[in-house]
Enzyme design. Structure first.
Site, short mmCIF file in Angstrom:
data_model
loop_
_atom_site.label_atom_id
_atom_site.label_comp_id
_atom_site.label_asym_id
_atom_site.label_seq_id
_atom_site.Cartn_x
_atom_site.Cartn_y
_atom_site.Cartn_z
CB SER A 76 -17.86 3.84 8.23
OG SER A 76 -18.88 4.97 7.86
CG LEU A 114 -10.47 9.06 -4.38
CD1 LEU A 114 -9.48 9.02 -3.46
CD2 LEU A 114 -10.39 9.91 -5.66
CG ASP A 134 -23.31 9.35 4.78
OD1 ASP A 134 -22.28 9.05 4.28
OD2 ASP A 134 -24.37 9.02 4.43
CG ASP A 150 -12.38 1.26 -1.69
OD1 ASP A 150 -11.78 1.69 -1.04
OD2 ASP A 150 -13.74 0.66 -1.36
CE LYS A 192 -14.81 -10.98 7.79
NZ LYS A 192 -14.00 -9.83 7.74
CB CYS A 235 -14.81 16.33 9.84
SG CYS A 235 -12.93 16.79 9.81
NE ARG A 281 -3.66 0.37 2.58
CZ ARG A 281 -4.84 0.72 1.92
NH1 ARG A 281 -5.36 -0.23 1.20
NH2 ARG A 281 -5.59 1.78 2.12
#
Length: 380
Positions: A219, A172, A245, A137, A226, A197, A62
């Site tokens: 989120s 993206l 959101d 993603d 899980k 935020c 990454r």
């Protein structure tokens, strides 16, 4: 008009991206800055990625795009506006309704974005004979720093991308290529002293600006996690059954954002604040049918009902008990546990005690027993 052959490849690629339907395109070298690498290393080493083990497994890939593909020299980064047609914060007041994150109210964006990326990639191969790879993603690409280096926005204090044109509502995608393209000028940070935020987060998931503790993020908890959602965060979830959101919705840069014009990004009628209790009867087949083509489908019926039951418990609507009751004997302990929790939230003490007396004796799962209360033992 300038002859096509004299237009630089960078501009031709951007023009083609716009023709395909992307909101914006930028170009950067196939590399990530040391600051962004250090941020990700800190995130993973501190365990803030929760049980997303793939982030640790693919850490080195990454932080170094060339570790994904050694032949990559440039990255074309694409954005897609998905701005909603209203303020999502208004949905939080509808306590008996299912609040699904803006991005998940229609088709899975991964599919749409990948199709467009492949179209652009094929065009680049045809025009320039280059090699390409596309990512969106789910691949181990540190895409937000790449987007910032490509001049498309900056990574805000909520760790998400912010665009001058589209606020915090952007998807993206990337096309890696072996072409040596001239990079765009990187975008600088325009968050200033704003902390909206960070302040709005219902679970205090931001330990500091530009850092997220996923283990506290709604989120993450409703989508990636899980297991059972920790009790400390359940009431804070409110009616959010898939994603959150809040930190995106309060971004001041959203005032420049336009509503997404494409039907693919508009909410499906049946996913725009549907009644919570209409989900309570879903079996696995019904869940798959209801969320066909939706990103919601990937969490599965049991985790979905786990989330729905928490929202039911937060609704204050005792009429939901009739739909919750059958789930107290559901095959899934995730579902049974939250059915017990929701029942306790909605019923008076004597009503809940009566239910416990009815279902306690047959319950063997310790996580479900904890929701009923430990003062009774399971008969042997």
């Amino acid at each position: 008009m300038e002859p096509e052959r004299r237009i630089k490849p960078e501009q031709r690629i951007k023009d083609e991206a716009a023709a395909i339907g992307f909101s914006a395109a930028g170009i950067t070298r196939a590399e990530v800055g040391t600051r962004e690498q250090d941020r990700l290393r800190e995130f993973v080493s501190g365990g803030e990625h929760g049980d997303m083990a793939w982030m640790e497994t693919h850490l080195e890939r990454r932080i170094a795009p060339k570790a994904i593909w050694d032949g990559a020299r440039s990255v074309v980064v694409l954005t897609q506006n998905y701005g909603p047609d209203h303020d999502p914060m208004e949905n939080l007041d509808a306590r008996d309704r299912a609040n699904i994150s803006v991005y998940a109210r229609n088709k899975d964006y991964h599919d749409l974005i990948k199709k467009r990326l492949k179209r652009l990639a094929r065009w680049m191969v045809e025009q320039y004979g280059c090699q390409v790879k596309v990512f969106v993603d789910t691949a181990p690409v540190l895409e937000k720093p790449l987007a910032a280096r490509a001049g498309l926005g900056w990574q805000g204090k909520h760790t998400n991308m912010v665009s001058r044109e589209h606020g915090s509502w952007v998807f993206l995608g990337e096309v890696f290529t072996d072409m040596q393209l001239t990079p765009d000028v990187a975008e600088s940070d325009h968050c200033g002293n704003c902390t909206r935020c960070l302040d709005i987060c219902p679970t205090d998931a931001f330990p500091r600006p530009y850092a997220l503790d996923a283990r506290r993020c709604i989120s993450y908890l409703t989508i990636e996690h899980k297991g059972h959602i920790p009790a400390d965060f359940r009431e804070a979830m409110g009616n959010r059954i898939y994603g959150c959101d809040d930190c995106l919705a309060v971004c001041p840069w959203n005032k420049f954002a336009e509503q997404a014009s494409e039907a693919a990004f508009a909410a499906r009628d049946d996913l725009e604040l549907p009644p919570l209790d209409e989900f309570l009867e879903l079996d696995d087949a019904g869940f798959r049918a209801r969320f066909s083509g939706s990103p919601v489908k990937r969490i599965g019926r049991d985790r979905f009902l786990r989330n729905v039951l928490i929202a039911c418990g937060n609704s204050g609507d005792t009429n939901m008990i009739s739909g919750i009751r059958p789930l107290l004997s559901d095959p899934s302990p995730l579902v049974r546990a939250m059915a017990a929790w929701a029942s306790k939230k909605l019923l008076p003490a004597d009503g809940f005690s009566g239910l416990r007396g009815e279902f306690w004796g047959a319950e063997e799962d310790p996580t479900v027993r904890r929701e009923w209360g430990e003062e009774q033992s399971v008969p042997r």
